[in-house]
Design an enzyme around this catalytic site. Structure first.
Site, PDB file in Angstrom:
ATOM      1  N   ASP A 291       0.946  16.057   1.944  1.00 15.53           N
ATOM      2  CA  ASP A 291       2.017  15.814   0.977  1.00 15.53           C
ATOM      3  C   ASP A 291       1.522  15.085  -0.266  1.00 15.53           C
ATOM      4  O   ASP A 291       0.435  14.505  -0.285  1.00 15.53           O
ATOM      5  CB  ASP A 291       3.157  15.029   1.623  1.00 15.53           C
ATOM      6  CG  ASP A 291       2.701  13.705   2.240  1.00 15.53           C
ATOM      7  OD1 ASP A 291       1.574  13.651   2.779  1.00 15.53           O
ATOM      8  OD2 ASP A 291       3.467  12.713   2.200  1.00 15.53           O
TER       9      ASP A 291
ATOM     10  N   GLU B 194       3.066  12.006   5.098  1.00 13.99           N
ATOM     11  CA  GLU B 194       2.413  10.707   5.306  1.00 13.99           C
ATOM     12  C   GLU B 194       3.022   9.640   4.424  1.00 13.99           C
ATOM     13  O   GLU B 194       3.058   8.468   4.787  1.00 13.99           O
ATOM     14  CB  GLU B 194       0.903  10.825   5.017  1.00 13.99           C
ATOM     15  CG  GLU B 194       0.089   9.612   5.447  1.00 13.99           C
ATOM     16  CD  GLU B 194       0.166   8.436   4.492  1.00 13.99           C
ATOM     17  OE1 GLU B 194       0.175   7.278   4.963  1.00 13.99           O
ATOM     18  OE2 GLU B 194       0.218   8.660   3.269  1.00 13.99           O
ATOM     19  N   GLU B 195       3.539  10.036   3.255  1.00  8.67           N
ATOM     20  CA  GLU B 195       3.996   9.071   2.262  1.00  8.67           C
ATOM     21  C   GLU B 195       5.444   8.627   2.443  1.00  8.67           C
ATOM     22  O   GLU B 195       5.943   7.841   1.640  1.00  8.67           O
ATOM     23  CB  GLU B 195       3.838   9.672   0.853  1.00  8.67           C
ATOM     24  CG  GLU B 195       2.417   9.994   0.452  1.00  8.67           C
ATOM     25  CD  GLU B 195       1.577   8.774   0.138  1.00  8.67           C
ATOM     26  OE1 GLU B 195       2.119   7.647   0.186  1.00  8.67           O
ATOM     27  OE2 GLU B 195       0.381   8.933  -0.155  1.00  8.67           O
TER      28      GLU B 195
ATOM     29  N   HIS C  22      -2.393   6.393  -6.264  1.00 11.71           N
ATOM     30  CA  HIS C  22      -0.998   6.139  -6.631  1.00 11.71           C
ATOM     31  C   HIS C  22      -0.852   5.788  -8.108  1.00 11.71           C
ATOM     32  O   HIS C  22       0.092   5.098  -8.505  1.00 11.71           O
ATOM     33  CB  HIS C  22      -0.381   5.035  -5.753  1.00 11.71           C
ATOM     34  CG  HIS C  22      -0.173   5.441  -4.335  1.00 11.71           C
ATOM     35  ND1 HIS C  22       1.013   5.239  -3.655  1.00 11.71           N
ATOM     36  CD2 HIS C  22      -0.983   6.057  -3.444  1.00 11.71           C
ATOM     37  CE1 HIS C  22       0.913   5.700  -2.416  1.00 11.71           C
ATOM     38  NE2 HIS C  22      -0.304   6.203  -2.264  1.00 11.71           N
TER      39      HIS C  22
END
Length: 391
Positions: free
Chosen positions: A81, A139-140, A366
């Site tokens: 993702d 995962e996020e 990020h």
């Protein structure tokens, strides 16, 4: 085996660099990786690797059976993702999905594991056991795709003897790997607090419940939970990251909302701290005449790298790359849902160097300018393939 894997990794590096660029150009948010999962399935089909799709929605499990398939099972994991970030890089493979970007390197992880899968499938008559490959969504985003994959049987039939995962590390120069045994990454829980009381005119605070003051006292007081209760040799962090209340200069609001995160490296302390946070928050609010609602959303657990598995993985990586390219990496208060796997089977989660200071590739994950030195693809896919064959 080592030399053959190196040859194949070098030969296939351009192919999987192109795979990485395709994934980077077409990022999808957590649990919405519909085109991504179709693309991965097309790749596996082309390799001739059998797989099961639809795990945790968009997840995939592939199996590569070597000689004596039941003798051992090693799992490899990739997350698929992306993040809700607008990319600022001016590159040919820039995200074509507005507001979505592979800013955490999951495109790299997936490409490396796909590359390793192709290599391992070609060499399956030369190693013992079974390789189980997990392509995992979400995962996020809470509750983490790993937890759902596990619930849906990803670690059963067959059950892995060990699981390996890698993660990009922009502060580590490309070509290098970093390992850390034991407690490696923190648990991560979300805190939501709402403070309520009678609002009113700022010139008449005695006729109100000053929710701003209550919230302010609470933000400061909560820090003492860490400093006065936690063992200082066990890292822990409590951060209040949002303070929302009020709308003008002369009105005390009737409601204030706080949001934050709590991180820990010890599971026992983690849940003791939850109790202390609730007790302190409720006590302060009641003492100041306010009502309070508090929710602590339990997130990812501590990521624990099994000492034996990690020691072996580091030794194998050293054999593959050379001693000068394999080193230690520090513990991190960031969280990763790979931690769920590490709580069930012996695990090793290691860092893949993707930075290149000379070329200006230094942006952190990020961020809208995150990118990698793509030489990391060859290193990552080759290392994963080699580790899988050596356990």
């Amino acid at each position: 085996m080592k030399n053959r894997i190196k040859e194949l990794a070098k030969a296939y590096a351009p192919e999987f660099t192109a795979v990485r660029r395709h994934l980077h150009s077409h990022p999808e948010l957590s649990f919405q990786e519909f085109k991504t999962t179709v693309f991965i399935q097309e790749q596996l089909t082309a390799f001739g690797v059998p797989f099961q799709a639809g795990i945790a929605g968009t997840g995939i499990i592939a199996l590569i059976e070597g000689k004596n398939p039941a003798s051992k099972v090693i799992a490899l994991r990739a997350d698929i993702d992306a993040l809700p970030i607008t990319e600022a890089n001016d590159v040919s493979y820039k995200s074509t999905n507005p507001g979505v970007m592979h800013a955490c390197g999951h495109d790299v992880h997936t490409s490396c594991v796909l590359g390793a899968t192709k290599i391992l499938n070609e060499l399956k008559d030369q190693f013992e056991g079974t390789i189980k490959v997990l392509f995992q969504p979400g995962e996020e985003k809470h509750p983490g795709g790993a937890s759902i994959m596990i619930e849906e049987g990803a670690l059963e039939n067959p059950r892995p003897d060990a699981i390996l995962g890698l993660h990009v590390h922009p502060s580590l120069e490309v070509g290098k790997l970093g390992f850390h045994a034991g407690k490696y990454m923190a648990s991560a829980d979300e805190i939501y607090i709402t403070i309520k009381g009678k609002g009113g005119h700022a010139a008449q605070p005695h006729l109100t419940v000053d929710t701003i003051l209550v919230a302010s006292q609470l933000v400061v007081s909560l820090q003492q939970i860490i400093s006065r209760n936690n063992n200082p040799f066990s890292p822990s962090v409590l951060s209040i990251c949002a303070f929302n209340g009020g709308f003008t200069t002369n009105v005390i609001p009737s409601e204030v909302k706080l949001m934050g995160t709590f991180r820990a490296m010890d599971e026992t302390w983690r849940f003791k701290a939850h109790e202390l946070i609730r007790k302190q928050a409720i006590g302060i609010a009641e003492a100041m005449g306010a009502e309070i609602d508090i929710e602590i959303l339990v997130g990812y657990p501590t990521l624990y790298n099994n000492e034996v598995v990690t020691s072996k993985a580091r030794d194998f990586a050293t054999d593959y790359l050379g001693k000068e390219l394999v080193g230690d990496t520090e513990i991190r208060m960031g969280a990763e849902d790979f931690a769920f796997y590490s709580q069930v089977v012996p695990a090793c989660f290691f860092r893949l160097g993707t930075g290149n200071v000379a070329r200006g590739i230094t942006s952190g994950v990020h961020t809208p300018t995150f990118d990698i030195d793509e030489q990391a693809i060859e290193v990552g896919m080759g290392t994963m393939a080699y580790l899988a064959t050596q356990f």
